[in-house]
Scaffold this motif. Structure first.
Motif, PDB file in Angstrom:
ATOM      1  N   ARG A 151       0.045  -4.370   3.210  1.00  0.00           N
ATOM      2  CA  ARG A 151      -1.329  -4.073   3.610  1.00  0.00           C
ATOM      3  C   ARG A 151      -1.733  -4.917   4.812  1.00  0.00           C
ATOM      4  O   ARG A 151      -2.452  -4.452   5.702  1.00  0.00           O
ATOM      5  CB  ARG A 151      -2.285  -4.328   2.454  1.00  0.00           C
ATOM      6  CG  ARG A 151      -2.052  -3.453   1.235  1.00  0.00           C
ATOM      7  CD  ARG A 151      -2.997  -3.807   0.102  1.00  0.00           C
ATOM      8  NE  ARG A 151      -4.338  -3.327   0.375  1.00  0.00           N
ATOM      9  CZ  ARG A 151      -5.444  -4.024   0.183  1.00  0.00           C
ATOM     10  NH1 ARG A 151      -5.359  -5.275  -0.259  1.00  0.00           N
ATOM     11  NH2 ARG A 151      -6.622  -3.513   0.433  1.00  0.00           N
ATOM     12  N   MET A 170      -3.923   5.986   0.405  1.00  0.00           N
ATOM     13  CA  MET A 170      -4.902   5.984   1.487  1.00  0.00           C
ATOM     14  C   MET A 170      -5.386   7.377   1.849  1.00  0.00           C
ATOM     15  O   MET A 170      -6.561   7.590   2.152  1.00  0.00           O
ATOM     16  CB  MET A 170      -4.301   5.336   2.737  1.00  0.00           C
ATOM     17  CG  MET A 170      -4.126   3.844   2.654  1.00  0.00           C
ATOM     18  SD  MET A 170      -3.572   3.152   4.234  1.00  0.00           S
ATOM     19  CE  MET A 170      -1.946   3.874   4.361  1.00  0.00           C
ATOM     20  N   THR A 226       0.838  -1.184   0.000  1.00  0.00           N
ATOM     21  CA  THR A 226       0.000   0.000   0.000  1.00  0.00           C
ATOM     22  C   THR A 226       0.876   1.237   0.000  1.00  0.00           C
ATOM     23  O   THR A 226       2.102   1.143   0.106  1.00  0.00           O
ATOM     24  CB  THR A 226      -0.940   0.014   1.217  1.00  0.00           C
ATOM     25  OG1 THR A 226      -1.879   1.069   1.080  1.00  0.00           O
ATOM     26  CG2 THR A 226      -0.149   0.193   2.507  1.00  0.00           C
ATOM     27  N   VAL A 230      -7.106   4.566   8.869  1.00  0.00           N
ATOM     28  CA  VAL A 230      -6.389   3.579   8.045  1.00  0.00           C
ATOM     29  C   VAL A 230      -7.296   2.404   7.708  1.00  0.00           C
ATOM     30  O   VAL A 230      -7.384   1.968   6.554  1.00  0.00           O
ATOM     31  CB  VAL A 230      -5.120   3.099   8.768  1.00  0.00           C
ATOM     32  CG1 VAL A 230      -4.533   1.870   8.074  1.00  0.00           C
ATOM     33  CG2 VAL A 230      -4.079   4.199   8.805  1.00  0.00           C
ATOM     34  N   VAL A 261      -7.807   0.935  -1.166  1.00  0.00           N
ATOM     35  CA  VAL A 261      -6.454   0.818  -1.678  1.00  0.00           C
ATOM     36  C   VAL A 261      -6.372  -0.395  -2.578  1.00  0.00           C
ATOM     37  O   VAL A 261      -6.594  -1.525  -2.152  1.00  0.00           O
ATOM     38  CB  VAL A 261      -5.438   0.697  -0.523  1.00  0.00           C
ATOM     39  CG1 VAL A 261      -4.034   0.556  -1.081  1.00  0.00           C
ATOM     40  CG2 VAL A 261      -5.543   1.902   0.381  1.00  0.00           C
ATOM     41  N   GLN A 279      -9.972   3.433   5.193  1.00  0.00           N
ATOM     42  CA  GLN A 279      -9.491   3.681   3.841  1.00  0.00           C
ATOM     43  C   GLN A 279      -8.895   2.448   3.172  1.00  0.00           C
ATOM     44  O   GLN A 279      -8.787   2.411   1.950  1.00  0.00           O
ATOM     45  CB  GLN A 279      -8.420   4.778   3.870  1.00  0.00           C
ATOM     46  CG  GLN A 279      -8.949   6.144   4.215  1.00  0.00           C
ATOM     47  CD  GLN A 279      -9.969   6.622   3.194  1.00  0.00           C
ATOM     48  OE1 GLN A 279     -11.156   6.721   3.486  1.00  0.00           O
ATOM     49  NE2 GLN A 279      -9.519   6.898   1.986  1.00  0.00           N
ATOM     50  N   MET A 280      -8.517   1.451   3.964  1.00  0.00           N
ATOM     51  CA  MET A 280      -7.841   0.291   3.397  1.00  0.00           C
ATOM     52  C   MET A 280      -8.631  -0.407   2.295  1.00  0.00           C
ATOM     53  O   MET A 280      -8.041  -0.854   1.298  1.00  0.00           O
ATOM     54  CB  MET A 280      -7.504  -0.716   4.509  1.00  0.00           C
ATOM     55  CG  MET A 280      -6.588  -1.839   4.069  1.00  0.00           C
ATOM     56  SD  MET A 280      -4.963  -1.248   3.534  1.00  0.00           S
ATOM     57  CE  MET A 280      -4.240  -0.797   5.104  1.00  0.00           C
ATOM     58  N   THR A 284      -2.794  -3.297   8.397  1.00  0.00           N
ATOM     59  CA  THR A 284      -4.137  -3.586   8.914  1.00  0.00           C
ATOM     60  C   THR A 284      -4.059  -4.174  10.319  1.00  0.00           C
ATOM     61  O   THR A 284      -4.801  -3.760  11.221  1.00  0.00           O
ATOM     62  CB  THR A 284      -4.859  -4.567   7.979  1.00  0.00           C
ATOM     63  OG1 THR A 284      -4.999  -3.983   6.686  1.00  0.00           O
ATOM     64  CG2 THR A 284      -6.248  -4.912   8.512  1.00  0.00           C
TER      65      THR A 284
END
Length: 273
Positions: free
Chosen positions: A190, A75, A70, A237, A244, A240-241, A194
């Motif tokens: 990613r 993001m 990512t 985060v 991505v 928004q993940m 996460t």
């Protein structure tokens, strides 16, 4: 936008752990920080351990299924909230370092925390264009905070409050490292990002927001404010993940230009009558 289940699960577990931690401070933790005896104290302690353990497993599970790399701009390019949160973390770090210097805390630790404030503010102002070496400053800040807190509490590490705060700071340091890696364009998985964001959300309520209930102080209030900003950044985060897109791997395509040039240079064969 539909909120992802990673954020929902981590927030629910973290909030429950925070509420349980507040209940411990009110009913089962004495003024010295130790648990009082009794069935309620044992029950709440076991429930907190189970909740935090479930939160760790949830975080690892959420990160396991995220593949690819990512990027910071991917993001946060259209998210002004990230500038507000990282700027707030910088201001709070500056306040923390200044307070430590004023109260005679370790000078090296205080200066590292002030340096971390510079890193956060550069991230807020410049985003992915911040200088690469400056990205290490917030990580050094969190490392200094972990060392300082552990050094002042290791003799009483059996006190539950200290253990939970150390774990929360470690989760925040790991999360900060990954965010800064993404900001300077380094490889940032990613899955790891996460998992780290989930860990901050899981531990943040119990580690940073509950301790002031056990006794107010300026240091605790600053740490709680930093915890709120970190939880919100971690939530951003996780939110928004889903947007991505992992960068597609470009297959190795052979260069055919030399072959085309060779074919074009082959003379034509004239046919005989």
């Amino acid at each position: 936008m539909k909120i992802k289940q990673e954020l929902t699960g981590a927030f629910a577990i973290g909030l429950a752990a925070g509420v349980l931690r507040v209940a411990q401070y009110i009913w089962t933790i004495g003024p010295d920080g130790y648990y009082t005896g009794g069935l309620l104290s044992t029950l709440l302690n076991i429930l907190l351990i189970l909740l935090l353990g479930a939160g760790v497993l949830w975080s690892l599970l959420c990160g396991f299924y995220k593949k690819g790399q990512t990027s910071f701009d991917g993001m946060f390019a259209r998210q002004p909230a990230v500038k507000l949160l990282t700027g707030l973390l910088g201001i709070l770090a500056a306040a923390d370092g200044t307070y430590r210097l004023a109260t005679g805390d370790n000078t090296v630790i205080s200066l590292l925390i002030l340096a971390g404030a510079i890193g956060w503010l550069l991230l807020a102002l410049m985003g992915s264009k911040m200088p690469g070496p400056a990205a290490i400053l917030p990580v050094l800040q969190l490392g200094a905070m972990i060392i300082s807190y552990f050094w002042s509490t290791y003799k009483f590490i059996q006190v539950s409050e200290y253990t939970v705060v150390v774990l929360g700071l470690c989760a925040l340091c790991f999360f900060t490292l990954l965010v800064l890696k993404a900001a300077i364009g380094a490889d940032c998985s990613r899955g790891r990002l996460t998992a780290a964001a989930c860990l901050v959300t899981v531990f943040g309520f119990a580690a940073f927001l509950a301790p002031p209930v056990g006794g107010l102080s300026i240091a605790k209030l600053i740490l709680s404010a930093e915890g709120i900003a970190a939880i919100l950044l971690a939530a951003l985060v996780l939110r928004q993940m889903p947007e991505v897109k992992p960068e597609p791997e470009t297959p190795d395509i052979p260069d055919l230009s030399a072959l085309n040039e060779y074919i074009s240079n082959i003379p034509e064969v004239e046919e005989e009558d």
